[in-house]
Each structure stands twice: as C-alpha cells, then as structure tokens.
Design an enzyme around this catalytic site. Structure first.
Site, PDB file in Angstrom:
ATOM      1  N   HIS A   1       0.819  -1.219   0.000  1.00 37.58           N
ATOM      2  CA  HIS A   1       0.000   0.000   0.000  1.00 37.58           C
ATOM      3  C   HIS A   1       0.851   1.268   0.000  1.00 37.58           C
ATOM      4  O   HIS A   1       0.354   2.349  -0.331  1.00 37.58           O
ATOM      5  CB  HIS A   1      -0.981  -0.011   1.181  1.00 37.58           C
ATOM      6  CG  HIS A   1      -0.382   0.267   2.511  1.00 37.58           C
ATOM      7  ND1 HIS A   1      -0.072  -0.729   3.430  1.00 37.58           N
ATOM      8  CD2 HIS A   1      -0.034   1.434   3.124  1.00 37.58           C
ATOM      9  CE1 HIS A   1       0.413  -0.183   4.522  1.00 37.58           C
ATOM     10  NE2 HIS A   1       0.467   1.121   4.364  1.00 37.58           N
TER      11      HIS A   1
ATOM     12  N   ASP B   1       0.184  -7.663   1.416  1.00 32.54           N
ATOM     13  CA  ASP B   1       0.650  -6.282   1.565  1.00 32.54           C
ATOM     14  C   ASP B   1       2.174  -6.184   1.610  1.00 32.54           C
ATOM     15  O   ASP B   1       2.753  -5.492   2.449  1.00 32.54           O
ATOM     16  CB  ASP B   1       0.051  -5.636   2.810  1.00 32.54           C
ATOM     17  CG  ASP B   1       0.104  -4.107   2.753  1.00 32.54           C
ATOM     18  OD1 ASP B   1       0.306  -3.576   1.643  1.00 32.54           O
ATOM     19  OD2 ASP B   1      -0.040  -3.460   3.797  1.00 32.54           O
TER      20      ASP B   1
ATOM     21  N   GLY C   1       3.277   6.864   8.704  1.00 36.02           N
ATOM     22  CA  GLY C   1       4.497   6.993   7.906  1.00 36.02           C
ATOM     23  C   GLY C   1       5.512   5.901   8.152  1.00 36.02           C
ATOM     24  O   GLY C   1       6.479   5.752   7.402  1.00 36.02           O
ATOM     25  N   ASN C   2       5.306   5.120   9.219  1.00 35.62           N
ATOM     26  CA  ASN C   2       6.218   4.021   9.530  1.00 35.62           C
ATOM     27  C   ASN C   2       5.856   2.737   8.785  1.00 35.62           C
ATOM     28  O   ASN C   2       6.555   1.735   8.929  1.00 35.62           O
ATOM     29  CB  ASN C   2       6.211   3.728  11.034  1.00 35.62           C
ATOM     30  CG  ASN C   2       6.797   4.867  11.853  1.00 35.62           C
ATOM     31  OD1 ASN C   2       6.142   5.883  12.048  1.00 35.62           O
ATOM     32  ND2 ASN C   2       8.008   4.708  12.334  1.00 35.62           N
ATOM     33  N   SER C   3       4.771   2.732   8.032  1.00 34.49           N
ATOM     34  CA  SER C   3       4.374   1.540   7.283  1.00 34.49           C
ATOM     35  C   SER C   3       5.517   1.081   6.380  1.00 34.49           C
ATOM     36  O   SER C   3       6.110   1.889   5.658  1.00 34.49           O
ATOM     37  CB  SER C   3       3.144   1.831   6.419  1.00 34.49           C
ATOM     38  OG  SER C   3       2.001   2.008   7.206  1.00 34.49           O
TER      39      SER C   3
ATOM     40  N   LEU D   1      -3.327 -26.666   1.924  1.00 33.16           N
ATOM     41  CA  LEU D   1      -3.494 -27.948   2.596  1.00 33.16           C
ATOM     42  C   LEU D   1      -4.657 -28.712   1.984  1.00 33.16           C
ATOM     43  O   LEU D   1      -4.629 -29.940   1.880  1.00 33.16           O
ATOM     44  CB  LEU D   1      -3.735 -27.697   4.080  1.00 33.16           C
ATOM     45  CG  LEU D   1      -3.491 -28.833   5.055  1.00 33.16           C
ATOM     46  CD1 LEU D   1      -2.049 -29.321   4.980  1.00 33.16           C
ATOM     47  CD2 LEU D   1      -3.813 -28.374   6.471  1.00 33.16           C
ATOM     48  N   GLY D   2      -5.678 -27.972   1.579  1.00 31.57           N
ATOM     49  CA  GLY D   2      -6.844 -28.604   0.953  1.00 31.57           C
ATOM     50  C   GLY D   2      -7.972 -28.877   1.920  1.00 31.57           C
ATOM     51  O   GLY D   2      -8.743 -29.826   1.727  1.00 31.57           O
ATOM     52  N   VAL D   3      -8.096 -28.040   2.969  1.00 28.61           N
ATOM     53  CA  VAL D   3      -9.183 -28.222   3.921  1.00 28.61           C
ATOM     54  C   VAL D   3      -9.920 -26.900   4.121  1.00 28.61           C
ATOM     55  O   VAL D   3      -9.343 -25.827   3.986  1.00 28.61           O
ATOM     56  CB  VAL D   3      -8.673 -28.733   5.290  1.00 28.61           C
ATOM     57  CG1 VAL D   3      -8.048 -30.100   5.148  1.00 28.61           C
ATOM     58  CG2 VAL D   3      -7.684 -27.750   5.915  1.00 28.61           C
ATOM     59  N   LYS D   4     -11.211 -27.008   4.426  1.00 30.62           N
ATOM     60  CA  LYS D   4     -12.016 -25.852   4.795  1.00 30.62           C
ATOM     61  C   LYS D   4     -12.638 -26.120   6.157  1.00 30.62           C
ATOM     62  O   LYS D   4     -12.924 -27.256   6.500  1.00 30.62           O
ATOM     63  CB  LYS D   4     -13.116 -25.593   3.752  1.00 30.62           C
ATOM     64  CG  LYS D   4     -12.601 -25.175   2.392  1.00 30.62           C
ATOM     65  CD  LYS D   4     -13.754 -24.894   1.432  1.00 30.62           C
ATOM     66  CE  LYS D   4     -13.247 -24.445   0.069  1.00 30.62           C
ATOM     67  NZ  LYS D   4     -14.359 -24.169  -0.870  1.00 30.62           N
ATOM     68  N   GLY D   5     -12.826 -25.062   6.919  1.00 31.24           N
ATOM     69  CA  GLY D   5     -13.392 -25.228   8.250  1.00 31.24           C
ATOM     70  C   GLY D   5     -13.200 -23.973   9.063  1.00 31.24           C
ATOM     71  O   GLY D   5     -13.228 -22.870   8.523  1.00 31.24           O
TER      72      GLY D   5
END
Length: 465
Positions: free
Chosen positions: A120, A150, A222-224, A279-283
């Site tokens: 950003h 980001d 400003g430190n981003s 990994l191939g998992v949803k939850g």
C-alpha cells in the site's frame, strides 16, 4: 550444669514447636486462617532476579544496526482528470494531470539494494524514490508485489554496498519479548520506538493477511513498511498497520511476520509471482461455543468441515471432523495459526499434520497442492483456473476466471466482470493462471492491458484496464 543444659535444650525445642504450629495453623495462610489462599507468593527478590526490565535491556546495539537499513519511500502517482463539459461542448480530449505524493518506510534486505516495504506504500506509483539514512536518494524499480499479504519488493542501484537487515525466525518470537519498531516517515533520519510483543497470529479479518504480530511499540502511518526487530537487531516483522479511531497510534500496531515476508520475497525473485500452497481443507477454529455446537470436547484447533477433492489432505486420508492441532512443530490453536504457517510454504512442500480423530492423535505427512488461484496483484484481479465443466460448456482448452475484484476503479463493474473467463491478454492466449500471472507481472502498474474474455452468457467481450 549438665541438667541446666538439658532443660535449656528442651525449652528451645518447645518454643520452636509452638511457633511452628502457630505459623502452620493460624498465620495468614495457615490451616485455620481466614486469609487462606491456594496461590503461592514469590519472594520479594524474584522480580529483581528473574526477567529483564526496560532498564536492563540495552536497545542501543539493535537500534544502531537497524536505523541504517531503514529507508524513506516516496511514491509519486500521476492521474489524468478530464473535464466532461469541455469534452461535450468543444470536443476537447485529454485532461489535466494531477500529481499525488505518498510516503512510507522500507527495509534494505541485501547489500545490492533489494528493499521490502508494504504494497500500500507504493500502490499505483508512477515513480518511486528511496532515500537512505545518509540522505542519499535513488530511483527504485518495482520487482513485484503481493497485495494480498501487503508486501512489495523494490530494487535500487546504489554506488556502494548497503547495510542490510538479517531475517530472524518469526515463529520463535515470544509474547512479552522486547522489540524495536524502526521507520523513516518524514525523510529526515530513521526513528526508533520500543515495546513488547503483545500477541502472535492475530487475525484481523482482512481479505489477505490472517496472521499478524501485535506490538505496543508506537507505529504511525508513515512508519508503514518499516522494520520490527528483536534486541539483536534481527528482522521479525514488517510494520504494516495500526488500530486506531483517530488514524494515529493509540496503543496497537501490527506487523507481517518475517517468515511470511521472506517467503514472498523469495517467490517474487525466483518465479516473478507468489507461489501459494494449500493444505486442501475448509473449516474454522474451535472455541467453547463452536465446540458445543459441533459436539466436540476440544476447544482449540482447526476443525475440518470439508476436504477438497484431489488435495494433499484428501490424498493423506484426512476427513471431515478431524481437528488439526499441529503443523510440523507449530501448535495450531486458531485459523490464524494455520494460515500463517501455510503461507510460509510452497506447492509440493511436505507438512507433518497432527490431528485428532475420535479422541486419538494421528500424524500424517501432507504434500501441499498448488493453490486454485494466484492472487493477481496487477490491476487487482484475483483469478482461478477454470474446471472441466467450463471447458466443456464453452468449448475451451484454457483460460483463467475472474474470482474477485479488489481494484476500486473496477468495483462498479464487478457484477459484469466477476466470473468471466479471460482468454487472452494483449492478444497472447491464456492457458491458465500461471501464464496469466507471467504476462501481467511483466507489465508496469501504469500500463494499460487489453483483455479478451467470455462472459457468463458465452459472449466474447474486450476490455482495457
């Protein structure tokens, strides 16, 4: 005399027994005491002999090592503003150019001039200028970005070898550990603030990063892009955001863990884009309320609600209802723990997954599969590969579907664009998301791109973005 000695000894023992009995039974924490407590008080000297206070930690070495590696980043963007009245009445074409300047910080990570900052900070930049702590300035080239996490990688060609920051293992960071936040917000010289690690794997429900390091070191806008370092001056995070109702620091600041940043940087240099393994998992993560609804006794870990087809998890035999509690040696209590660790891995990496099934712990090696999409940072398009059904329906042998749109300028067209399949970019045929990614990463942010796509109705359309 002998008898006197015996009587003195008996009296001494009787007194000791009486005093000890009173202490045991009636003193502040005695058996019959009204102030009985199950807690144990540490000796008064404990606080002086265990742990380190701010006064006993020497921040000077870490500060001296870091301030010379943190730079000021200036972002110049130019936009053309048209006048619709002049266009309508006088046929005037063109417009007035407006220049906007944004600033932030960055961290030198190699002696030959590679610099990491936040995406950003340099978003939509036409020009990027880097100012070192010694006040020397250089134009910077954008190597690559990952807006989802980001992170942006820049490169300058300096006339000298540059001081740089080394990476620490952010997984080893401890809550309560002293840290320094270093930034260069005003193009003066680097500034340093101190604090502690307040929390790890903090999930702020952003669309991208799910695993922040939280610190109470003062960080302002400003430190981003600046450095979060340990007391040895090693990089443990890239400062990226604050939580504040006013826009200024109010006690909470967050950093991208160095392990995640390093993986993104390595990918951008080696592949030109970010390689994401899944990994191939949803939850979702467990807690008292969720566990009660699911009927499970465990209140920590990641509960698997679905195992994706052809994924590494499916091939390893994982099932719905399994609870992931560890990846390699990393304990998994929340979703942020899981996503943060997986985001440091690439496709085909192997991960030892420890999970609970029917009350028993099991361990299986899982080979991470390729993510179903690359996050297309260029132009804010997130793409996914098309499936066999799409190929059959539209008689295609390749393409990349628009999964979502993060570009604010295209949000108004989201309904018309989302779900469309990109067939070509600048007249180059697209086979899959990898080929799309390679083409788009060769483009500068301010370059226009022509895309040919097929919409949900099967119509061919062309757009320029």
């Amino acid at each position: 005399m002998k008898r006197f000695s015996s009587l003195f000894l008996v009296s001494l023992l009787s007194g000791a027994v009486t005093l000890g009995s009173y202490k045991l039974l009636f003193d502040d924490n005695g058996y019959f005491s009204k102030n009985k407590s199950i807690t144990t008080l540490a000796p008064d000297s404990y606080g002086r002999t265990v742990g380190l206070s701010a006064e006993t930690v020497d921040f000077t070495e870490a500060a001296d090592k870091t301030i010379h590696t943190v730079v000021h980043v200036k972002n110049v963007s130019r936009t053309t503003v048209s006048n619709p009245i002049l266009e309508y009445f006088y046929g005037f074409r063109g417009g007035q150019q407006q220049e906007q300047v944004g600033t932030g910080s960055g961290v030198i990570i190699s002696e030959d001039g590679y610099i990491v900052t936040n995406n950003h900070v340099i978003k939509d930049a036409s020009e990027i200028e880097i100012t070192l702590n010694n006040k020397k300035s250089y134009p910077a080239k954008l190597i690559g970005t990952d807006s989802k996490m980001d992170i942006a990688l820049l490169k300058i060609n300096a006339d000298e070898k540059l001081p740089y920051t080394t990476f620490a293992n952010s997984d080893s960071v401890k809550i309560g550990e002293w840290v320094l936040a270093v930034g260069n917000p005003y193009n003066l010289t680097s500034t340093v603030t101190a604090g502690i690690i307040s929390a790890k794997a903090r999930n702020l429900d952003t669309s991208g990063i799910q695993s922040f390091i939280q610190t109470d070191a003062a960080v302002n806008p400003g430190n981003s892009g600046g450095a979060l370092v340990n007391t040895r001056g090693e990089l443990i995070g890239i400062n990226t955001m604050i939580s504040s109702p006013t826009g200024s620091y109010a006690g909470y600041s967050f950093a991208i863990p160095s392990n995640n940043a390093k993986k993104i940087i390595d990918d951008l240099i080696e592949f030109g884009n970010v390689q994401r393994g899944v990994l191939g998992v949803k939850g979702g993560e467990l807690n008292g309320e969720v566990s009660k609804k699911l009927g499970v006794k465990d209140t920590q870990g990641f509960y698997i609600d679905e195992v994706q087809k052809n994924s590494g998890a499916e091939k390893a035999g994982m099932q719905k209802g399994d609870i992931i509690i560890k990846l390699d040696n990393q304990n998994i209590s929340t979703y942020a723990d899981l996503s943060g660790y997986i985001n440091t891995k690439r496709p085909n990496d192997k991960v030892q997954v420890t999970y609970i099934r029917e009350g028993k712990n099991k361990v299986v090696p899982v080979t991470l599969s390729k993510n179903e999409f690359f996050n297309m940072e260029f132009k804010g398009l997130e793409l996914e590969n098309i499936d066999a059904a799409d190929k059959k329906r539209f008689h295609l042998d390749g393409g990349a579907r628009i999964k979502s749109i993060t570009n604010e300028n295209l949000k108004q067209y989201e309904e018309d664009l989302k779900g469309n399949i990109i067939l070509s970019i600048d007249n180059v045929k697209i086979k899959d998301i990898e080929s799309a990614s390679k083409l788009l990463n060769k483009k500068a942010e301010n370059q226009s791109v022509q895309m040919e796509m097929i919409n949900k109705r099967g119509e061919i359309i062309r757009i320029i973005i």
